[in-house]
Write an enzyme that holds these catalytic residues in place. Structure first.
Site, PDB file in Angstrom:
ATOM      1  N   CYS A  72       0.845  -1.184   0.000  1.00  0.00           N
ATOM      2  CA  CYS A  72       0.000   0.000   0.000  1.00  0.00           C
ATOM      3  C   CYS A  72       0.882   1.235   0.000  1.00  0.00           C
ATOM      4  O   CYS A  72       2.087   1.167   0.222  1.00  0.00           O
ATOM      5  CB  CYS A  72      -0.909   0.026   1.226  1.00  0.00           C
ATOM      6  SG  CYS A  72      -2.046  -1.382   1.340  1.00  0.00           S
ATOM      7  N   GLY A 123      -0.726   0.581  -4.912  1.00  0.00           N
ATOM      8  CA  GLY A 123      -2.037   0.007  -4.643  1.00  0.00           C
ATOM      9  C   GLY A 123      -3.080   0.582  -5.565  1.00  0.00           C
ATOM     10  O   GLY A 123      -3.203   1.800  -5.664  1.00  0.00           O
ATOM     11  N   ASN A 130       0.658   0.420   5.777  1.00  0.00           N
ATOM     12  CA  ASN A 130       1.307  -0.348   4.716  1.00  0.00           C
ATOM     13  C   ASN A 130       2.111  -1.458   5.376  1.00  0.00           C
ATOM     14  O   ASN A 130       3.017  -1.178   6.161  1.00  0.00           O
ATOM     15  CB  ASN A 130       2.238   0.557   3.887  1.00  0.00           C
ATOM     16  CG  ASN A 130       3.107  -0.236   2.930  1.00  0.00           C
ATOM     17  OD1 ASN A 130       2.678  -1.253   2.394  1.00  0.00           O
ATOM     18  ND2 ASN A 130       4.319   0.230   2.718  1.00  0.00           N
ATOM     19  N   GLY A 131       1.776  -2.705   5.083  1.00  0.00           N
ATOM     20  CA  GLY A 131       2.511  -3.816   5.676  1.00  0.00           C
ATOM     21  C   GLY A 131       1.591  -4.939   6.085  1.00  0.00           C
ATOM     22  O   GLY A 131       0.463  -5.057   5.600  1.00  0.00           O
ATOM     23  N   TYR A 187      11.220  -4.163  -7.326  1.00  0.00           N
ATOM     24  CA  TYR A 187       9.959  -4.091  -8.071  1.00  0.00           C
ATOM     25  C   TYR A 187       9.046  -2.937  -7.678  1.00  0.00           C
ATOM     26  O   TYR A 187       8.568  -2.205  -8.531  1.00  0.00           O
ATOM     27  CB  TYR A 187       9.220  -5.416  -7.901  1.00  0.00           C
ATOM     28  CG  TYR A 187       7.857  -5.489  -8.559  1.00  0.00           C
ATOM     29  CD1 TYR A 187       7.720  -5.555  -9.942  1.00  0.00           C
ATOM     30  CD2 TYR A 187       6.699  -5.501  -7.797  1.00  0.00           C
ATOM     31  CE1 TYR A 187       6.479  -5.633 -10.548  1.00  0.00           C
ATOM     32  CE2 TYR A 187       5.445  -5.577  -8.387  1.00  0.00           C
ATOM     33  CZ  TYR A 187       5.336  -5.643  -9.764  1.00  0.00           C
ATOM     34  OH  TYR A 187       4.114  -5.721 -10.352  1.00  0.00           O
ATOM     35  N   THR A 240       9.408  -1.916 -14.873  1.00  0.00           N
ATOM     36  CA  THR A 240      10.377  -1.895 -13.788  1.00  0.00           C
ATOM     37  C   THR A 240      11.764  -2.339 -14.206  1.00  0.00           C
ATOM     38  O   THR A 240      12.758  -1.891 -13.638  1.00  0.00           O
ATOM     39  CB  THR A 240       9.886  -2.793 -12.624  1.00  0.00           C
ATOM     40  OG1 THR A 240       8.480  -2.631 -12.474  1.00  0.00           O
ATOM     41  CG2 THR A 240      10.568  -2.432 -11.335  1.00  0.00           C
ATOM     42  N   ASP A 244      13.625  -9.149 -17.056  1.00  0.00           N
ATOM     43  CA  ASP A 244      12.529  -8.774 -16.161  1.00  0.00           C
ATOM     44  C   ASP A 244      13.091  -8.545 -14.764  1.00  0.00           C
ATOM     45  O   ASP A 244      14.182  -9.017 -14.436  1.00  0.00           O
ATOM     46  CB  ASP A 244      11.456  -9.868 -16.129  1.00  0.00           C
ATOM     47  CG  ASP A 244      10.071  -9.305 -15.797  1.00  0.00           C
ATOM     48  OD1 ASP A 244       9.988  -8.113 -15.422  1.00  0.00           O
ATOM     49  OD2 ASP A 244       9.082 -10.050 -15.920  1.00  0.00           O
ATOM     50  N   ASP A 245      12.313  -7.825 -13.928  1.00  0.00           N
ATOM     51  CA  ASP A 245      12.794  -7.553 -12.571  1.00  0.00           C
ATOM     52  C   ASP A 245      12.806  -8.811 -11.716  1.00  0.00           C
ATOM     53  O   ASP A 245      13.669  -8.997 -10.864  1.00  0.00           O
ATOM     54  CB  ASP A 245      11.944  -6.463 -11.916  1.00  0.00           C
ATOM     55  CG  ASP A 245      10.459  -6.772 -11.973  1.00  0.00           C
ATOM     56  OD1 ASP A 245       9.991  -7.626 -11.194  1.00  0.00           O
ATOM     57  OD2 ASP A 245       9.750  -6.182 -12.808  1.00  0.00           O
TER      58      ASP A 245
END
Length: 500
Positions: free
Chosen positions: A2, A28, A101-102, A257, A303, A365-366
């Site tokens: 988030c 998000g 966030n978490g 990412y 990314t 790619d990442d």
């Protein structure tokens, strides 16, 4: 994952929070919310959807006041019920709103205690609501009409004793100010910004420094692990280290990412970290394939671009943009359900044939999570006429779930779980596959800041830095995160059966 933001300013906070959430939208895309405060009222609007869709002019006009917090969300538990849009609110004590966030690793145990002993009602299954009520319960013990910053930090110290996991939080305490804090390991990011105006000093908290940049705030520093910062309505800034002996282990996947490349987290440039990832990845390719026949390096947008540029340069081959991305499609590995993810890839990317036809292509790619996206991208490259398709991941194999706020799938759905690199290579259909080594990834990210000695690398290593993640917990997590479980939750939400 988030995104969170908080502002204590000298002018209206509504547009500033809207703008901050817009640049944090990559963190998000399921829901967005803003709460602001005047001297007499709290003003709130939140809803499922993107920031631009959730907030219309009539909503913005209702968000009055110079102080507020905002949140953009995607559901770690896989439920898109609007009740879980944040910020959350509790009336007592004082009126508190919180954006998080978490992920709390002991959320279930905390919820039981809150209901049984603290006599608090939980309206959702969100660990963010649990965290809010733990803080509210501790702050209520002060029992005075007003609280001091010392009282807030004392309550926060109790929160640290009770809550485990990875979290960054902004909270608005009505009539008192805005609080920001970060878990004792500093797993999830939170930065502090400062801006001088004609009317005084303004402060801002945000998940990433890019939100500060676009609003003209100067990056002061990161909130330290286990630290609380508090800004009152007059713009007075307070901070206190609430946890002693912290172990700073920020999440390395932010740099791989999630974070924007123009952000600085824990004094580390995300952009430069990704450049160094590309350098080390190229060095590994040259060790393993010194006589490679790569004609062109093509990134999987967006990314991986930074790393791919370095890979091409060190390999001495062309760098080309071979895929055009539809920017109105969300990130696929967090999409709910395998069928929807598969449909999304082709609506998300389109190949430019002339960059592929008759060439040996190295796709960069990442990372590779489920592998379904990688397999379909390789198929797109072959359909566009590529002679050979090689694949390089700027991160090591993802073999374990993330438990600190990144919604990685159940172990059984991770393509690297239980497979060798050669087996993964065959499964995704690549002619050759190379992964970044974990040691190289760590060195690439920590290069600019030797004060950070280690990172949370749990999704690659299976080593969980909080020390409380048990096999039983991971088994429960797998049940919650499977596609079947997500489908059941979504069906219940649509039927109005959530929460129960």
């Amino acid at each position: 994952m988030c995104g969170i933001a908080g502002i204590v300013g000298t002018s209206a906070a509504n547009q500033q929070l809207y703008d901050a959430l817009t640049v944090l939208q990559h963190r998000g895309q399921d829901a967005a919310g803003i709460v602001t405060a005047t001297e007499t009222e709290l003003c709130q609007h939140k809803e499922n959807g993107l920031v631009r869709d959730v907030f219309q002019q009539r909503h913005m006009e209702q968000l009055k006041g110079n102080m507020g917090i905002g949140h953009v969300r995607y559901p770690t538990a896989g439920c898109d019920n609007v009740l879980e849009a944040q910020p959350f609110y509790v009336n007592a004590p004082y009126g508190i709103c919180l954006g998080h966030n978490g992920n709390l690793t002991n959320a279930s145990e905390l919820a039981d205690v809150l209901i049984r002993e603290d006599r608090r009602h939980l309206n959702t299954r969100s660990d963010s609501e649990v965290l809010l009520n733990v803080f509210a319960s501790e702050l209520q013990r002060v029992g005075t009409p007003r609280v001091t910053p010392a009282d807030v930090f004392a309550a926060l110290s109790a929160v640290y004793r009770r809550c485990r996991g990875g979290y960054a939080v902004v909270a608005l305490i009505f009539g008192h100010g805005i609080l920001g804090f970060r878990d004792p390991n500093g797993i999830r990011p939170l930065v502090i910004g400062k801006r001088e105006s004609e009317k005084g000093t303004e402060y801002m908290l945000a998940s990433e420094s890019v939100a500060l940049d676009m609003l003209g705030f100067r990056l002061m520093r990161d909130v330290a692990p286990g630290e609380g910062v508090f800004i009152d309505p007059a713009g007075r800034f307070y901070s206190q280290q609430c946890v002693a002996g912290v172990r700073h282990t920020p999440c390395i996947f932010e740099h791989v990412y999630f974070a924007r490349p123009d952000s600085i987290i824990d004094n580390i440039s995300v952009y430069k970290a990704r450049l160094r990832m590309g350098e080390r990845l190229a060095e590994k390719i040259l060790r393993e394939q010194p006589d490679h026949d790569v004609d062109v390096v093509i990134p999987i947008p967006d990314t991986s671009r930074t790393s791919a540029v370095q890979v091409a340069q060190l390999l001495g081959v062309k760098y080309r943009e071979g895929f055009i991305k539809n920017r109105y499609i969300g990130r696929t590995f967090i999409m709910p359900g395998q069928e929807q993810r598969q449909k999304s890839v082709r609506s998300k990317l389109n190949a430019i044939d002339l960059e592929f036809r008759g060439k040996n292509v190295l796709l960069v790619d990442d990372s590779i999570v489920r592998g379904t996206t990688s397999a379909q991208i390789i198929e797109l490259a072959r359909e566009a006429g590529a002679r050979k398709v090689y694949f390089a991941s700027a991160a090591p194999p993802v073999r374990f779930p993330n438990v600190y706020g990144i919604d990685m799938p159940a172990v059984a759905e991770l393509v690297a779980s239980g497979l060798t690199v050669a087996q993964i290579e065959r499964q995704i259909g690549a002619d050759w596959l190379v992964y970044q080594d974990l040691e190289d990834l760590v060195q690439a990210v920590r290069h600019d800041n030797a004060r950070i000695e280690e990172f949370d690398t749990s999704c690659f290593s299976g080593e969980y830095v909080t020390g409380d993640v048990t096999p039983d917990y991971l088994e429960r997590l797998q049940e919650e995160r499977s596609d079947q479980a997500r489908t059941r939750k979504r069906r219940r939400a649509l039927q109005g059966l959530y929460p129960v």
